[in-house]
Motif scaffolding. Structure first.
Motif, PDB file in Angstrom:
ATOM      1  N   MET A 151       0.827  -1.201   0.000  1.00  0.00           N
ATOM      2  CA  MET A 151       0.000   0.000   0.000  1.00  0.00           C
ATOM      3  C   MET A 151       0.868   1.260   0.000  1.00  0.00           C
ATOM      4  N   ALA A 152       1.989   1.215   0.707  1.00  0.00           N
ATOM      5  CA  ALA A 152       2.880   2.380   0.735  1.00  0.00           C
ATOM      6  C   ALA A 152       3.478   2.645  -0.647  1.00  0.00           C
ATOM      7  N   LYS A 153       3.883   1.585  -1.338  1.00  0.00           N
ATOM      8  CA  LYS A 153       4.442   1.745  -2.680  1.00  0.00           C
ATOM      9  C   LYS A 153       3.409   2.302  -3.646  1.00  0.00           C
ATOM     10  N   SER A 154       2.157   1.894  -3.472  1.00  0.00           N
ATOM     11  CA  SER A 154       1.111   2.350  -4.391  1.00  0.00           C
ATOM     12  C   SER A 154       0.897   3.859  -4.289  1.00  0.00           C
ATOM     13  N   LEU A 155       1.209   4.430  -3.135  1.00  0.00           N
ATOM     14  CA  LEU A 155       1.014   5.876  -2.937  1.00  0.00           C
ATOM     15  C   LEU A 155       2.107   6.700  -3.610  1.00  0.00           C
ATOM     16  N   THR A 156       3.209   6.059  -3.986  1.00  0.00           N
ATOM     17  CA  THR A 156       4.322   6.792  -4.609  1.00  0.00           C
ATOM     18  C   THR A 156       4.190   6.862  -6.130  1.00  0.00           C
ATOM     19  N   ARG A 157       3.230   6.171  -6.695  1.00  0.00           N
ATOM     20  CA  ARG A 157       3.084   6.129  -8.148  1.00  0.00           C
ATOM     21  C   ARG A 157       2.152   7.225  -8.637  1.00  0.00           C
ATOM     22  N   THR A 158       2.387   7.657  -9.868  1.00  0.00           N
ATOM     23  CA  THR A 158       1.478   8.621 -10.496  1.00  0.00           C
ATOM     24  C   THR A 158       0.220   7.878 -10.930  1.00  0.00           C
ATOM     25  N   PRO A 159      -0.936   8.231 -10.411  1.00  0.00           N
ATOM     26  CA  PRO A 159      -2.158   7.480 -10.733  1.00  0.00           C
ATOM     27  C   PRO A 159      -2.609   7.718 -12.169  1.00  0.00           C
ATOM     28  N   LEU A 160      -3.327   6.750 -12.701  1.00  0.00           N
ATOM     29  CA  LEU A 160      -3.920   6.910 -14.024  1.00  0.00           C
ATOM     30  C   LEU A 160      -5.136   7.827 -13.926  1.00  0.00           C
ATOM     31  N   THR A 161      -5.387   8.583 -14.977  1.00  0.00           N
ATOM     32  CA  THR A 161      -6.598   9.391 -15.024  1.00  0.00           C
ATOM     33  C   THR A 161      -7.786   8.471 -15.298  1.00  0.00           C
ATOM     34  N   ALA A 170      -3.504  -5.752 -13.675  1.00  0.00           N
ATOM     35  CA  ALA A 170      -4.228  -6.785 -12.933  1.00  0.00           C
ATOM     36  C   ALA A 170      -3.655  -6.955 -11.531  1.00  0.00           C
ATOM     37  N   GLN A 171      -2.328  -6.951 -11.434  1.00  0.00           N
ATOM     38  CA  GLN A 171      -1.681  -7.117 -10.127  1.00  0.00           C
ATOM     39  C   GLN A 171      -2.004  -5.968  -9.181  1.00  0.00           C
ATOM     40  N   ARG A 172      -2.184  -4.784  -9.744  1.00  0.00           N
ATOM     41  CA  ARG A 172      -2.448  -3.607  -8.908  1.00  0.00           C
ATOM     42  C   ARG A 172      -3.929  -3.325  -8.727  1.00  0.00           C
ATOM     43  N   GLY A 173      -4.770  -4.164  -9.269  1.00  0.00           N
ATOM     44  CA  GLY A 173      -6.203  -3.976  -9.093  1.00  0.00           C
ATOM     45  C   GLY A 173      -6.776  -2.854  -9.926  1.00  0.00           C
ATOM     46  N   LEU A 174      -6.143  -2.543 -11.050  1.00  0.00           N
ATOM     47  CA  LEU A 174      -6.588  -1.434 -11.884  1.00  0.00           C
ATOM     48  C   LEU A 174      -7.629  -1.851 -12.920  1.00  0.00           C
ATOM     49  N   LEU A 175      -7.887  -3.159 -13.011  1.00  0.00           N
ATOM     50  CA  LEU A 175      -8.828  -3.647 -14.013  1.00  0.00           C
ATOM     51  C   LEU A 175     -10.206  -3.931 -13.436  1.00  0.00           C
ATOM     52  N   GLY A 176     -10.372  -3.693 -12.135  1.00  0.00           N
ATOM     53  CA  GLY A 176     -11.665  -3.935 -11.504  1.00  0.00           C
ATOM     54  C   GLY A 176     -11.692  -5.271 -10.782  1.00  0.00           C
ATOM     55  N   ALA A 177     -12.534  -5.362  -9.757  1.00  0.00           N
ATOM     56  CA  ALA A 177     -12.607  -6.569  -8.925  1.00  0.00           C
ATOM     57  C   ALA A 177     -13.111  -7.780  -9.695  1.00  0.00           C
ATOM     58  N   SER A 210     -12.470  -8.539 -12.842  1.00  0.00           N
ATOM     59  CA  SER A 210     -11.632  -8.915 -13.976  1.00  0.00           C
ATOM     60  C   SER A 210     -11.117 -10.341 -13.827  1.00  0.00           C
ATOM     61  N   PRO A 211     -11.265 -11.182 -14.873  1.00  0.00           N
ATOM     62  CA  PRO A 211     -10.732 -12.549 -14.800  1.00  0.00           C
ATOM     63  C   PRO A 211      -9.214 -12.588 -14.813  1.00  0.00           C
ATOM     64  N   LEU A 212      -8.575 -11.427 -15.074  1.00  0.00           N
ATOM     65  CA  LEU A 212      -7.124 -11.362 -15.128  1.00  0.00           C
ATOM     66  C   LEU A 212      -6.492 -11.092 -13.776  1.00  0.00           C
ATOM     67  N   ARG A 213      -7.319 -10.869 -12.744  1.00  0.00           N
ATOM     68  CA  ARG A 213      -6.764 -10.659 -11.410  1.00  0.00           C
ATOM     69  C   ARG A 213      -6.017 -11.898 -10.964  1.00  0.00           C
ATOM     70  N   PRO A 214      -5.042 -11.777 -10.044  1.00  0.00           N
ATOM     71  CA  PRO A 214      -4.258 -12.934  -9.599  1.00  0.00           C
ATOM     72  C   PRO A 214      -5.144 -14.108  -9.198  1.00  0.00           C
ATOM     73  N   THR A 215      -6.203 -13.847  -8.459  1.00  0.00           N
ATOM     74  CA  THR A 215      -7.188 -14.856  -8.105  1.00  0.00           C
ATOM     75  C   THR A 215      -8.523 -14.165  -8.037  1.00  0.00           C
ATOM     76  N   ALA A 216      -9.424 -14.505  -8.930  1.00  0.00           N
ATOM     77  CA  ALA A 216     -10.720 -13.831  -8.972  1.00  0.00           C
ATOM     78  C   ALA A 216     -11.545 -14.189  -7.746  1.00  0.00           C
ATOM     79  N   LEU A 217     -12.284 -13.226  -7.238  1.00  0.00           N
ATOM     80  CA  LEU A 217     -13.132 -13.465  -6.087  1.00  0.00           C
ATOM     81  C   LEU A 217     -14.327 -14.305  -6.477  1.00  0.00           C
ATOM     82  N   PRO A 218     -14.826 -15.162  -5.577  1.00  0.00           N
ATOM     83  CA  PRO A 218     -16.012 -15.941  -5.877  1.00  0.00           C
ATOM     84  C   PRO A 218     -17.225 -15.038  -5.909  1.00  0.00           C
ATOM     85  N   ALA A 219     -18.274 -15.505  -6.555  1.00  0.00           N
ATOM     86  CA  ALA A 219     -19.491 -14.703  -6.660  1.00  0.00           C
ATOM     87  C   ALA A 219     -20.118 -14.470  -5.297  1.00  0.00           C
TER      88      ALA A 219
END
Length: 234
Positions: A132-142, A196-203, A205-214
């Motif tokens: 979470m700390a590393k994520s705060l140092t990045r320039t966010p996407l618009t 996908a690794q950073r959660g930028l594709l939405g919860a 997304s089938p490309l997430r490391p492990t998709a959440l169950p319904a």
């Protein structure tokens, strides 16, 4: 005038039987913590902190948000999991999870996390806090860049993206270059993986490391009381 000591009421439910046994043993041995049980063996009992696996924790937190009564707050949630991607940690925090621990944590850290969350303070293990700390140092996407990244991840070409959004092809290419630059990616494929690794594709997304169950069986959820949800090619 003396006041009676009130122990912290904790309840553990984990899908991994070995982890469940370890969690129960650690909490039983911790001073000031009382382990409570569900009367029917299925639903959550009255507890201040629930310790569980990732899926159960997400389901509980989402259910609590939709069904919480103003008169009584639901218990705080601590998850113990092997999931250690930025996307999973961010999703848990956004859902309202109070504590995040990896399954490799020691007994002392588990007890510290339960006590902290029971006091109303968040607790992240070192690995989750670092992510979470590393994520705060990045320039966010618009918003537009995030939208285009999702289209890229779905396999759409720049021409199709331009047509879908009703913007010029050159504008899409410029956005794509900026996206790759912000993500530190060399190709569209790498940008998709990083997104996908950073959660930028939405919860969802089938490309997430492990998709959440319904969802989880209804019996696993708390019952609401009457007095109380590759290159930038064309």
């Amino acid at each position: 005038m003396s006041t009676s000591f009130q122990p912290l009421l904790a309840f553990a439910r984990h899908k991994d039987p070995l982890l469940a046994a370890g969690i129960h043993a650690a909490l039983m041995a911790a001073p000031g913590i009382e382990v409570v049980a569900a009367s029917d063996g299925l639903s959550f009992p009255d507890a201040q902190v629930v310790i569980c696996d990732y899926e159960t924790g997400i389901a509980w937190a989402q259910h609590g948000r939709h069904c919480a009564s103003g008169a009584r707050e639901g218990p705080a949630v601590v998850v113990i999991t092997w999931r250690e991607s930025e996307a999973d940690v961010r999703t848990a925090l956004q859902c309202g999870i109070g504590g995040y621990l990896l399954a490799s944590c020691c007994f002392d850290e588990l007890v510290c996390a339960v006590r902290a969350v029971g006091r109303g303070s968040p607790y992240l293990c070192k690995a989750a806090a670092t992510l979470m700390a590393k994520s705060l140092t990045r320039t966010p996407l618009t918003m537009r860049e995030s939208e285009i990244l999702k289209f890229i991840a779905s396999g759409m070409s720049n021409k199709l993206i331009a047509s879908e959004l009703g913007i010029a092809l050159g504008t899409v290419k410029a956005h794509a270059r900026t996206i790759l630059d912000k993500l530190g990616a060399r190709s569209r494929t790498q940008a998709t993986v990083i997104g996908a690794q950073r959660g930028l594709l939405g919860a969802d997304s089938p490309l997430r490391p492990t998709a959440l169950p319904a969802g989880l069986p209804a019996a696993w959820l708390p019952q609401r009381r009457h007095h109380e949800p590759d290159r930038i090619a064309a």
